[in-house]
Design an enzyme around this catalytic site. Sequence first.
Site, short mmCIF file in Angstrom:
data_model
loop_
_atom_site.label_atom_id
_atom_site.label_comp_id
_atom_site.label_asym_id
_atom_site.label_seq_id
_atom_site.Cartn_x
_atom_site.Cartn_y
_atom_site.Cartn_z
N GLU A 192 0.32 -50.19 -24.44
CA GLU A 192 0.62 -49.05 -23.92
C GLU A 192 1.50 -48.08 -24.83
OE1 GLU A 192 -1.26 -47.44 -21.62
OE2 GLU A 192 -2.21 -49.41 -20.58
N TYR A 251 4.87 -41.98 -18.42
CA TYR A 251 3.54 -42.74 -18.47
C TYR A 251 3.74 -44.15 -18.76
CZ TYR A 251 -0.65 -44.34 -21.00
OH TYR A 251 -1.55 -44.82 -21.28
N ASP A 257 -2.49 -39.14 -18.57
CA ASP A 257 -2.44 -38.91 -20.15
C ASP A 257 -3.58 -37.78 -20.16
OD1 ASP A 257 -4.91 -40.24 -19.69
OD2 ASP A 257 -4.49 -41.63 -21.25
#
Length: 355
Positions: free
Chosen positions: A34, A117, A135
């Site tokens: 990520e 996030y 996102d």
Amino acid sequence: MTDFSISILNWYNHEKTSMPWRDEPDPYRIWLSEVMLQQTQIQTVIPYYLRWIKTLPTVRDAAESSEDVVLKLWEGLGYYARARNFRLACQTITENFDGIVPSDPIQFKQLKGVGDYITAAVQSIAFGHPLPVIDGNVRRITSRLLSLPHPPDQHYGEIMDFLTRHIGDTQPGDFNQAMMDLARDVCKPKVPLCTQCPVSCYCSAFSDQNVHRYPVKKEKKTRPHFRVAVGVIWKDSHILVSKRKSNGLLGGLWEFPGGKIQNGESSPECIQRETLEELGIQVTVGDFIKTIQHAYTHFSISMDSYHCRFKTGEPKSIGCSDWKWIKRDELVSLAFPKANHKIFDNIPEVSPFEN
Ligand code: SF4
């Protein structure tokens, strides 16, 4: 679970994209992927991810590595603070959590470089916490689903509310990944594939036949351009390289000394000024090598490069965090910015001043 969630999860079960970090659900690997995927496309990330995992397969390995090693593994991915922060966060986990990635979102979010996030992505996929990820892709698809009248940044609350209503407790990680996959592969930025979309019946923009209006765009700022000059500084058969300070753009990377050209200054004058200011040495500027054009996210540069001969002084870390003399073939062992890479092929094995 809502009808919307059921539709998107059914689609995901059949269509999900295979990715190396999805095969072995390990919090460290999910987290690494990520971090790498922020601002970077999947196909670019995969070889970086595989190389990293082969070299540093665990939190402890990343914690015990040097900054130079992680920056070399990251070289070319950009946004280098991500790599430095990831290593520091792994050190914290090794020291405070016995090397185990915290499953508590509050503890996890306190780690260096971890924001909303990354917390939502890692904690939902690895530990099943119902935290929606937002996102750029998710902003785009929800802008269309809800026909949001302003740029998505101005609708954070509505987007979060929509996702919170649909994420559910049973498969929050799959829901987040489904939203991201669907936005990327179906609700594409320029030409969304609405006839193949499993949630078109919930889509306001589609039902109003004005998908092209969303997401509403922000006014574009013009990207500044800078002129830069750098020197490949030779002392016998060695080249001087300096390391950028950690706390800035391209922080921690090695580079050829130089900097921004000031008004009224020539490129050779810039190199002489910068090497004196940043390293405390004097150089003689020799042959021109080439000019590089390079675009970063927020600005672009044209970079003149010259061979230089070391003249006097003892290098000091004044405007950099470190420096060293290296052999030509050691260039590839250090992490450099892309613009510097573009002159590697023009640097000979031996000093052009040796004759
Ligand atoms: Fe996107 Fe079209 Fe699906 Fe709406 S119907 S979510 S615009 S792909």
